[in-house]
Design a protein around this motif. Structure first.
Motif, PDB file in Angstrom:
ATOM      1  N   MET A  24      50.341  41.451  35.666  1.00 31.62           N
ATOM      2  CA  MET A  24      49.848  39.826  35.654  1.00 31.62           C
ATOM      3  C   MET A  24      49.023  39.494  36.991  1.00 31.62           C
ATOM      4  O   MET A  24      48.276  38.850  36.831  1.00 31.62           O
ATOM      5  CB  MET A  24      50.991  39.061  35.369  1.00 31.62           C
ATOM      6  CG  MET A  24      51.618  38.980  34.197  1.00 31.62           C
ATOM      7  SD  MET A  24      50.589  38.578  32.774  1.00 31.62           S
ATOM      8  CE  MET A  24      51.450  38.641  31.456  1.00 31.62           C
ATOM      9  N   LEU A  25      49.319  40.189  38.069  1.00 30.00           N
ATOM     10  CA  LEU A  25      48.497  39.987  39.252  1.00 30.00           C
ATOM     11  C   LEU A  25      47.036  40.567  39.312  1.00 30.00           C
ATOM     12  O   LEU A  25      46.110  39.921  39.603  1.00 30.00           O
ATOM     13  CB  LEU A  25      49.271  40.440  40.380  1.00 30.00           C
ATOM     14  CG  LEU A  25      50.437  39.520  41.184  1.00 30.00           C
ATOM     15  CD1 LEU A  25      51.071  40.323  42.149  1.00 30.00           C
ATOM     16  CD2 LEU A  25      49.806  38.392  41.649  1.00 30.00           C
ATOM     17  N   ILE A  26      47.019  41.566  38.620  1.00 34.69           N
ATOM     18  CA  ILE A  26      45.528  42.288  38.777  1.00 34.69           C
ATOM     19  C   ILE A  26      45.018  42.218  37.327  1.00 34.69           C
ATOM     20  O   ILE A  26      43.788  41.813  37.516  1.00 34.69           O
ATOM     21  CB  ILE A  26      45.870  43.856  39.145  1.00 34.69           C
ATOM     22  CG1 ILE A  26      46.953  43.938  40.385  1.00 34.69           C
ATOM     23  CG2 ILE A  26      44.847  44.535  39.042  1.00 34.69           C
ATOM     24  CD1 ILE A  26      47.141  45.201  40.723  1.00 34.69           C
ATOM     25  N   VAL A  27      45.830  42.543  36.363  1.00 36.16           N
ATOM     26  CA  VAL A  27      44.718  42.687  34.960  1.00 36.16           C
ATOM     27  C   VAL A  27      43.949  41.462  34.565  1.00 36.16           C
ATOM     28  O   VAL A  27      42.790  41.432  34.301  1.00 36.16           O
ATOM     29  CB  VAL A  27      45.658  43.316  33.880  1.00 36.16           C
ATOM     30  CG1 VAL A  27      44.888  43.452  32.668  1.00 36.16           C
ATOM     31  CG2 VAL A  27      46.231  44.494  34.323  1.00 36.16           C
ATOM     32  N   PRO A  28      44.706  40.362  34.451  1.00 38.10           N
ATOM     33  CA  PRO A  28      43.845  39.173  33.912  1.00 38.10           C
ATOM     34  C   PRO A  28      42.697  38.610  34.818  1.00 38.10           C
ATOM     35  O   PRO A  28      41.747  38.288  34.772  1.00 38.10           O
ATOM     36  CB  PRO A  28      44.793  37.838  33.857  1.00 38.10           C
ATOM     37  CG  PRO A  28      46.199  38.716  33.646  1.00 38.10           C
ATOM     38  CD  PRO A  28      46.123  39.955  34.407  1.00 38.10           C
TER      39      PRO A  28
ATOM     40  N   GLY B  45      50.774  39.357  23.315  1.00 42.42           N
ATOM     41  CA  GLY B  45      52.021  40.523  23.452  1.00 42.42           C
ATOM     42  C   GLY B  45      53.200  40.191  22.795  1.00 42.42           C
ATOM     43  O   GLY B  45      54.101  41.281  22.511  1.00 42.42           O
ATOM     44  N   TYR B  46      53.964  38.958  22.656  1.00 45.47           N
ATOM     45  CA  TYR B  46      54.881  38.491  22.135  1.00 45.47           C
ATOM     46  C   TYR B  46      55.034  38.944  20.576  1.00 45.47           C
ATOM     47  O   TYR B  46      56.005  39.615  20.121  1.00 45.47           O
ATOM     48  CB  TYR B  46      55.117  37.168  22.311  1.00 45.47           C
ATOM     49  CG  TYR B  46      56.658  36.572  21.435  1.00 45.47           C
ATOM     50  CD1 TYR B  46      57.813  37.178  21.845  1.00 45.47           C
ATOM     51  CD2 TYR B  46      56.334  35.924  20.498  1.00 45.47           C
ATOM     52  CE1 TYR B  46      58.877  36.791  21.269  1.00 45.47           C
ATOM     53  CE2 TYR B  46      57.543  35.533  19.654  1.00 45.47           C
ATOM     54  CZ  TYR B  46      58.676  35.925  20.104  1.00 45.47           C
ATOM     55  OH  TYR B  46      59.802  35.679  19.356  1.00 45.47           O
ATOM     56  N   TYR B  47      54.007  38.541  19.897  1.00 42.20           N
ATOM     57  CA  TYR B  47      53.921  39.042  18.370  1.00 42.20           C
ATOM     58  C   TYR B  47      53.608  40.165  18.233  1.00 42.20           C
ATOM     59  O   TYR B  47      54.162  40.873  17.274  1.00 42.20           O
ATOM     60  CB  TYR B  47      52.736  38.118  17.963  1.00 42.20           C
ATOM     61  CG  TYR B  47      53.230  36.643  17.658  1.00 42.20           C
ATOM     62  CD1 TYR B  47      54.176  36.065  17.020  1.00 42.20           C
ATOM     63  CD2 TYR B  47      52.521  35.452  18.578  1.00 42.20           C
ATOM     64  CE1 TYR B  47      54.715  34.734  17.052  1.00 42.20           C
ATOM     65  CE2 TYR B  47      52.884  34.150  18.378  1.00 42.20           C
ATOM     66  CZ  TYR B  47      53.795  33.787  17.728  1.00 42.20           C
ATOM     67  OH  TYR B  47      54.252  32.368  17.513  1.00 42.20           O
TER      68      TYR B  47
ATOM     69  N   SER C 258      54.514  44.813  26.310  1.00 45.14           N
ATOM     70  CA  SER C 258      53.606  44.376  25.192  1.00 45.14           C
ATOM     71  C   SER C 258      52.535  43.436  25.796  1.00 45.14           C
ATOM     72  O   SER C 258      51.366  43.400  25.353  1.00 45.14           O
ATOM     73  CB  SER C 258      54.264  43.872  23.808  1.00 45.14           C
ATOM     74  OG  SER C 258      55.001  44.862  23.427  1.00 45.14           O
ATOM     75  N   MET C 259      52.994  42.446  26.458  1.00 47.97           N
ATOM     76  CA  MET C 259      51.999  41.632  27.043  1.00 47.97           C
ATOM     77  C   MET C 259      51.148  42.119  28.164  1.00 47.97           C
ATOM     78  O   MET C 259      50.010  41.765  27.958  1.00 47.97           O
ATOM     79  CB  MET C 259      53.009  40.374  27.821  1.00 47.97           C
ATOM     80  CG  MET C 259      53.614  39.557  27.073  1.00 47.97           C
ATOM     81  SD  MET C 259      54.822  38.509  27.990  1.00 47.97           S
ATOM     82  CE  MET C 259      55.533  37.337  26.693  1.00 47.97           C
ATOM     83  N   ILE C 260      51.734  43.233  28.764  1.00 42.21           N
ATOM     84  CA  ILE C 260      50.564  43.608  29.657  1.00 42.21           C
ATOM     85  C   ILE C 260      49.656  44.900  28.720  1.00 42.21           C
ATOM     86  O   ILE C 260      48.468  45.084  29.327  1.00 42.21           O
ATOM     87  CB  ILE C 260      51.514  44.563  30.841  1.00 42.21           C
ATOM     88  CG1 ILE C 260      52.472  43.724  31.633  1.00 42.21           C
ATOM     89  CG2 ILE C 260      50.624  45.299  31.698  1.00 42.21           C
ATOM     90  CD1 ILE C 260      51.743  42.564  32.301  1.00 42.21           C
ATOM     91  N   THR C 261      50.220  45.172  27.724  1.00 46.13           N
ATOM     92  CA  THR C 261      49.232  46.206  27.006  1.00 46.13           C
ATOM     93  C   THR C 261      48.255  45.199  26.336  1.00 46.13           C
ATOM     94  O   THR C 261      47.034  46.061  26.089  1.00 46.13           O
ATOM     95  CB  THR C 261      50.410  46.790  25.880  1.00 46.13           C
ATOM     96  OG1 THR C 261      51.160  47.600  26.469  1.00 46.13           O
ATOM     97  CG2 THR C 261      49.403  47.601  24.987  1.00 46.13           C
ATOM     98  N   VAL C 262      48.384  44.156  25.832  1.00 50.58           N
ATOM     99  CA  VAL C 262      47.518  43.225  25.315  1.00 50.58           C
ATOM    100  C   VAL C 262      46.494  42.760  26.559  1.00 50.58           C
ATOM    101  O   VAL C 262      45.164  42.987  26.304  1.00 50.58           O
ATOM    102  CB  VAL C 262      48.207  42.029  24.934  1.00 50.58           C
ATOM    103  CG1 VAL C 262      47.066  41.055  24.282  1.00 50.58           C
ATOM    104  CG2 VAL C 262      48.893  42.445  23.405  1.00 50.58           C
ATOM    105  N   ALA C 263      46.952  42.622  27.577  1.00 55.49           N
ATOM    106  CA  ALA C 263      45.895  42.101  28.748  1.00 55.49           C
ATOM    107  C   ALA C 263      45.202  43.464  29.089  1.00 55.49           C
ATOM    108  O   ALA C 263      44.054  43.331  29.457  1.00 55.49           O
ATOM    109  CB  ALA C 263      46.760  41.949  29.981  1.00 55.49           C
TER     110      ALA C 263
END
Length: 293
Positions: free
Chosen positions: A210-214, A243-245, A257-262
């Motif tokens: 979350m710190l880097i990808v977005p 990512g949640y869905y 999944s959240m990081i994967t979507v990011a």
């Protein structure tokens, strides 16, 4: 209602980390965020052993102190002639190992384990609620992360020009009288606080994403810092919800999944960004060749 709290928690984490991540990316310090997210572990462990509570403000203070110590040690090694990547690797692995030892030796006596710190479990946030005078105020993680995000926004808002100038031209910032070192350590302190505030929801490893990808994705989409900050928050929010869905559909880890979507959003930006994407650069090269022919 559980869906709402999980997505909100992920969005708060992404927004907090995304704002700070923009400055880390611009200052070419993305791996310092990685180092801090791991090296704050001994501070958390020591604070927990002192307070015997995961809700204590001492955990935030312990993480902030260790984060600043991490940055100071990395800077000291670099000033001593060691390369940047080597100094980061030495400091964060050493401090992280100390934290692992502290937790593993006391795991039998306290309610804190490595899985909680490293991976977290965002699906459980709705069960740990904040009770005030007998009233259920909602998940404690939402209040903690919301307060952290508010603090980050207030500090960045008050000193936006200083942070911006330090990120783009530290030499000029020093020349006009801005205390560059002070704002450097202030930024690192905010990263430390954001990291430990996110442990309960996504864990240390996923905070790095979350710190880097977005922020990196937003960097590819714009050349303006204000727009980059906005894009980073929006990308983080979309990553959290998507990512949640996706996790529900795949029956997989929510935070993962959240990081994967990011990551997928980053790939799209890397390829199709109108400013810095592969397609845009290819078209520019073709245009230059056509013009020179």
């Amino acid at each position: 209602m559980a869906d709402f709290w999980i997505i909100l928690t992920g969005t708060l984490v992404a927004a907090t980390c995304g704002v700070l991540g923009c400055f880390l990316v611009l200052r070419k310090m993305a791996m310092v965020g990685d180092a801090i997210s791991h090296s704050v572990l001994p501070g958390i462990a020591i604070a927990f052993l002192i307070s015997n509570s995961r809700d204590s403000i001492l955990m935030l203070a312990g993480a902030a102190v260790l984060g600043l110590i991490t940055v100071f040690l990395i800077q000291s090694l670099q000033n001593g002639g060691l390369q940047s990547d080597a100094s980061i690797g030495i400091v964060f692995t050493a401090l992280f190992a100390i934290g692992v030892i502290l937790i593993s030796r006391n795991a039998a006596h306290i309610d804190l384990d490595l899985d909680c710190v490293l991976f977290g479990e965002i699906a459980y946030v709705q069960w740990d609620t904040l009770i005030i005078n007998g009233y259920d105020m909602g998940p404690a993680a939402v209040w903690l992360l919301g307060g952290t995000l508010l603090l980050v926004l207030v500090v960045i808002g008050l000193f936006y020009k200083q942070f911006k100038l330090c990120a783009f031209d530290p030499a000029l910032a020093a020349a006009v009288g801005i205390p560059v070192a002070l704002f450097h350590y202030l930024l690192m302190g905010l990263v430390s606080l954001s990291t430990v505030a996110s442990f309960e929801s996504v864990g240390a490893i996923l905070v790095v994403g979350m710190l880097i990808v977005p922020a990196s994705t937003a960097y590819l989409l714009t050349d303006r810092l204000s727009v980059m900050l906005l894009y980073s928050v929006l990308i983080g929010a979309v990553s959290s919800a998507g990512g949640y869905y996706a996790a529900k559909w795949l029956d997989a880890s929510i935070a993962g999944s959240m990081i994967t979507v990011a990551g997928l959003l980053f790939v799209l930006a890397f390829v199709f960004s109108p400013l810095h994407g592969l397609v845009a650069r290819y078209q520019k090269r073709r245009s230059l060749k056509a013009a020179s022919a």
